[in-house]
Enzyme design. Structure first.
Site, mmCIF file in Angstrom:
data_model
loop_
_atom_site.group_PDB
_atom_site.id
_atom_site.type_symbol
_atom_site.label_atom_id
_atom_site.label_comp_id
_atom_site.label_asym_id
_atom_site.label_seq_id
_atom_site.Cartn_x
_atom_site.Cartn_y
_atom_site.Cartn_z
ATOM 1 N N HIS A 362 20.365 -50.153 -71.458
ATOM 2 C CA HIS A 362 21.642 -50.405 -70.804
ATOM 3 C C HIS A 362 22.798 -50.578 -71.778
ATOM 4 O O HIS A 362 23.899 -50.110 -71.539
ATOM 5 C CB HIS A 362 21.505 -51.639 -69.917
ATOM 6 C CG HIS A 362 21.967 -51.345 -68.559
ATOM 7 N ND1 HIS A 362 21.134 -51.314 -67.484
ATOM 8 C CD2 HIS A 362 23.187 -50.997 -68.110
ATOM 9 C CE1 HIS A 362 21.823 -50.980 -66.424
ATOM 10 N NE2 HIS A 362 23.076 -50.777 -66.776
ATOM 11 N N GLU A 603 13.892 -40.018 -59.759
ATOM 12 C CA GLU A 603 13.659 -40.663 -61.053
ATOM 13 C C GLU A 603 12.184 -40.780 -61.406
ATOM 14 O O GLU A 603 11.850 -41.169 -62.520
ATOM 15 C CB GLU A 603 14.264 -42.072 -61.052
ATOM 16 C CG GLU A 603 15.755 -42.077 -60.816
ATOM 17 C CD GLU A 603 16.377 -43.429 -61.061
ATOM 18 O OE1 GLU A 603 16.917 -43.652 -62.143
ATOM 19 O OE2 GLU A 603 16.308 -44.269 -60.136
ATOM 20 N N ASP A 627 15.293 -42.062 -66.422
ATOM 21 C CA ASP A 627 14.015 -42.596 -65.962
ATOM 22 C C ASP A 627 13.001 -41.486 -65.749
ATOM 23 O O ASP A 627 11.826 -41.648 -66.058
ATOM 24 C CB ASP A 627 14.206 -43.390 -64.661
ATOM 25 C CG ASP A 627 14.615 -44.817 -64.968
ATOM 26 O OD1 ASP A 627 13.993 -45.421 -65.859
ATOM 27 O OD2 ASP A 627 15.561 -45.322 -64.347
ATOM 28 N N CYS A 674 22.684 -37.252 -62.989
ATOM 29 C CA CYS A 674 23.538 -38.288 -63.579
ATOM 30 C C CYS A 674 22.881 -38.974 -64.762
ATOM 31 O O CYS A 674 23.351 -39.998 -65.233
ATOM 32 C CB CYS A 674 23.932 -39.311 -62.527
ATOM 33 S SG CYS A 674 22.535 -40.082 -61.733
HETATM 34 C C1 PEP Z 1 18.660 -42.538 -64.895
HETATM 35 O O1 PEP Z 1 17.588 -43.128 -64.842
HETATM 36 O O2 PEP Z 1 18.792 -41.377 -65.351
HETATM 37 C C2 PEP Z 1 19.887 -43.184 -64.417
HETATM 38 C C3 PEP Z 1 21.012 -42.509 -64.302
HETATM 39 O O3 PEP Z 1 19.812 -44.496 -64.127
HETATM 40 P P1 PEP Z 1 19.772 -45.683 -65.219
HETATM 41 O O4 PEP Z 1 19.991 -45.077 -66.555
HETATM 42 O O5 PEP Z 1 20.825 -46.648 -64.829
HETATM 43 O O6 PEP Z 1 18.395 -46.229 -65.036
HETATM 44 MG MG MG Z 2 17.425 -44.947 -63.614
#
Ligand code: PEP
Ligand code: MG
Length: 764
Positions: A362, A603, A627, A674
């Protein structure tokens, strides 16, 4: 055996420096194996030679002097073969090489094992015996186990530069630490170490600016801890048996001047600040207790640690707030989280260095959205010695350089200037649409989470928000935000981008995203209670969030809702049911809102195989490739030990991405992506070729991706993708993409021009 091993490792780890650690190692191993000699030879990679660095049983005067070329002697053989060599008569072996200064002549038996850390040979650990015999299997296994432990200690010393000292290399004081690129870019500034409350590991040594003040702070803390212990003792009178009650008196006595307090005071008077002095004293006593034979006394180590942490907690409460950090600061810490932005003004932070984390943790994601050069997973960086030192954060190569020399500084300053120039040039595409040279139109969205993202996203021409990470406002608070608080935050996002749509993901906690006030402790957090699983188990949290989103969208109607970590149809059904319920509620309460589109994130592998059924239940899907990569490859996205196996360009991941876009398009529904791969220009080319027509990325990647896609044709991207399908491994695919970029004259978008090779870690 296990107990002996544990004790040796503890003693080695408690040693003040590498030489002392090696001394402890050879003496304890010799004793526990009952051999006559134990020696450690370390490899000086610069000179390509082994040096005898510690011995029990050979001439001590040979330490630092006895040396062998990399390929010489039995030691050289062990290193080259990278496996143990066990001989009953070493002198008769053709590779035996007699080192006169060691006096090893009378020893016949020889067992040598390599010291290897993360595939790198660091040295050889040897035991020898006069009597001619082969060491047995158990002894060999013991030495191999010890050597693996020693490897971590030597590797740490190597990383921190301590090893240069023991090889006698002069060199400069500059040290370089490897980590993983969290956010590209380069920053030069002064280190400011931040540490979590009550954690000795990351308390730095600092010269006490005002000794009297430090002593006063200590006295205050001791007074508070005494009061606390007395109160606990009184409670214990009612609840604990008399022998346990005595513990509280012991605790109180430990706080006396004759015990811990006196020692801490002495160290403050010698110049260390109160927290550093406390750490030194407490860790010294903890190590002493832990190495005791008697199990009762050993257990006292935790009492001392507990007491120490209580004092530390009081000291840290009285520490000046972090907001006083000077401009041009590089924030350094054990596990930096996005909450630092609550304490420290953004404009003072030039760069971030975190011992934990990975390119997709994060902190990295938030750093990318704010464009702050960041290196994470720098496990070896010596936190306690960095405060105030000059640092270069190289977010391209995932490196941190401490106290750089003038020449290195000059080169990095040139890179910073060049990057500024490049971003200026990129600005010209901010208001242009993302259209390829053959007329194909791609939509570029941004991923947001902080209000700070909004301004730069709009400035850079984002066409909407493909992922708003709602957990970020949850993370920077000390309790769940109320419906009204959430509504206000969401409204700001929706208004800022209106009429463009904003895709709000429902709370995605668990895994690596912890809320301080809602801790989740699990052995396997990424396979546990996270994402939609948590919120479906807590409908009260989910409903409040959806209601807040719906109210926030009143009269704007640009809200889309997205569900994270979905792995089965029932989760979608249950979530839909709750969303409809919340919708009816707000309508009944008088809101004027249209029912938003609802989508799911892809994911996990199960979602890839069922994406068709999933999308039949909702309006759109968006692939979370961060993920998805970790679950397809079974590689924890935060674990630096396996960071080199985390590849979004892995053919298996790319095939999954192709499957999703093909299947969802066959249903006639929109599909976007994303994950961070979309923000990598090389990834963006491949994704466009696969059929993704909406890419969502951090604001800092937007202009680079747009520039690159505007310079390439869809037909050419498809040709490149066809070539990629014939490749069977991630490195080859990445190098191929680098080459394609170079050939298209776009090399500077994947690495700065000054660097001789590609970045070590993907920037995704
Ligand atoms: C992902 O897993 O690609 C995603 C966009 O979510 P996060 O990175 O917040 O887990
Ligand atoms: Mg994710």
């Amino acid at each position: 055996m296990l107990e002996t091993l544990r004790r040796i490792v503890q003693e080695v780890n408690a040693a003040p420096d590498l030489s002392a650690a090696l001394e402890v190692m050879v003496s304890r191993v010799r004793k526990s194996m009952g051999t006559e000699v134990c020696s450690i030879y370390l490899l000086d990679h610069g000179a390509n030679r082994y040096y005898l660095m510690a011995t029990e049983g050979l001439n001590k005067s040979a330490v630092g002097n006895a040396t062998l070329h990399f390929s010489e002697g039995l030691v050289g053989q062990v290193g080259m073969r990278e496996e143990p060599i066990n001989l009953d008569d070493a002198p008769s072996h053709p590779k035996f090489r007699y080192l006169q200064e060691t006096g090893e002549e009378p020893f016949h038996s020889f067992l040598g094992v390599p010291i290897i850390h993360h595939r790198k040979l660091l040295g050889v650990l040897v035991v020898q015996q006069r009597e001619s015999r082969k060491f047995d299997q158990q002894e060999e296994a013991f030495l191999v186990t010890i050597s693996a432990q020693l490897a971590a200690v030597v590797a740490h010393a190597e990383a921190t530069g301590a090893i240069d000292g023991i090889f006698g290399n002069k060199g400069t004081l500059t040290a370089k630490f490897d980590g993983v690129a969290g956010c590209t870019g380069v920053a030069i500034g002064r280190a400011h170490v931040v540490y979590p409350p009550a954690n000795f590991k990351s308390v730095p040594d600092r010269a006490a600016k005002n000794i009297k003040k430090e002593l006063r702070a200590l006295n205050e803390a001791l007074k508070s801890v005494r009061t606390e212990i007395r109160a606990l003792g009184e409670k214990a009178l009612l609840t604990l048996p008399p022998e346990e009650q005595a513990l509280f008196q012991v605790y109180e006595r430990m706080l006396d001047d004759a015990a811990l307090a006196g020692e801490i005071r002495a160290r403050i008077e010698a110049g260390n600040w109160a927290q550093g002095a406390l750490r030194e004293v407490v860790l010294k006593h903890v190590a002493a207790f832990e190495s005791m034979e008697d199990s009762y006394l050993r257990a006292r180590a935790s009492d001392v640690r507990d007491l120490g942490l209580r004092i530390l907690a009081y000291l840290q409460q009285s520490k000046p707030q972090n907001t006083t950090v000077p401009p041009n600061t590089i924030i350094v810490g054990d596990d930096i989280t996005p909450t630092i932005f609550v304490d420290i003004p953004r404009d003072r932070i030039l760069g971030i260095v975190s011992q934990h984390g990975s390119s997709n943790s994060h902190m990295s994601i938030v750093a990318r959205s704010l464009g702050i050069p960041t290196v994470v997973g720098v496990g070896d960086v010596p936190l306690s010695r960095l405060e105030g030192l000059e640092l270069i954060v190289d977010g391209h190569r995932g490196e941190v350089i401490v106290s750089p020399s003038g020449e290195v500084l000059r080169q990095y300053r040139a890179i910073i200037d060049e990057e500024k120039q490049l971003s200026k040039e990129l600005e010209v595409v901010a208001d242009l649409p993302c259209i390829t040279t053959d007329g194909h139109r791609i939509t570029l969205y941004v991923n947001t989470g902080l209000m700070a993202d909004v301004g730069i996203s709009i400035q850079r021409g984002a066409e909407g928000v493909g992922l708003y990470r709602t957990e970020i406002p949850f993370m920077v608070r000390d309790r769940f935000p109320s419906e009204l608080e959430q509504m206000e935050i969401y409204r700001q996002q929706l208004e800022a981008f209106h009429p463009a749509s904003v895709t709000m993901r429902t709370l995605d906690i668990g895994g690596d995203k912890a809320l301080p006030y809602f801790p989740i402790h699990e052995d396997n957090p990424f396979l546990g209670w996270r994402g939609i699983r948590v919120t479906l188990d807590h409908p009260e949290i989910f409903l409040v969030q959806i209601r807040a989103m719906l109210w926030a969208s009143e009269s704007l109607d640009n809200l889309r809702i997205m569900l994270p970590m979905v792995s089965s149809i029932t989760e979608i059904e249950e979530a839909m049911h709750l969303i409809h319920r919340a919708y009816l509620e707000v309508l009944e309460e008088g809101a004027h809102v249209v029912m938003p589109q609802v989508g799911v994130m892809i994911e996990v592998p199960a979602a890839v195989y069922q994406c068709r059924e999933f999308v039949q239940q909702c309006d759109f899907v968006s692939v979370g490739s961060n993920d998805l990569t970790q679950y397809i490859l079974a590689v924890d996205r935060n674990n630096r030990r396996v960071a080199n196996l985390y590849h979004a360009f892995h053919p298996a991941v790319l095939r999954a991405l192709q499957t999703v876009v093909t299947e969802v398009k066959a249903e006639g529904k929109p599909v976007s992506i994303c994950g961070e791969l979309a923000g990598d220009p090389r990834g963006a080319i491949l994704l466009m070729a696969m059929g993704y027509d909406t890419l969502s990325m951090s604001a800092s990647s937007l202009l680079r991706v747009k520039w690159v896609l505007r310079k390439i044709g869809l037909a050419r991207a498809k040709e490149i993708l066809q070539q990629v399908w014939t490749m069977d491994n991630a490195q080859v695919i990445r190098s191929h993409m680098d080459l394609m970029m170079e050939r298209a004259g776009l090399g500077s978008f994947i690495r700065p021009m000054h660097f001789p090779g590609p970045a070590k870690e993907p920037t995704t």
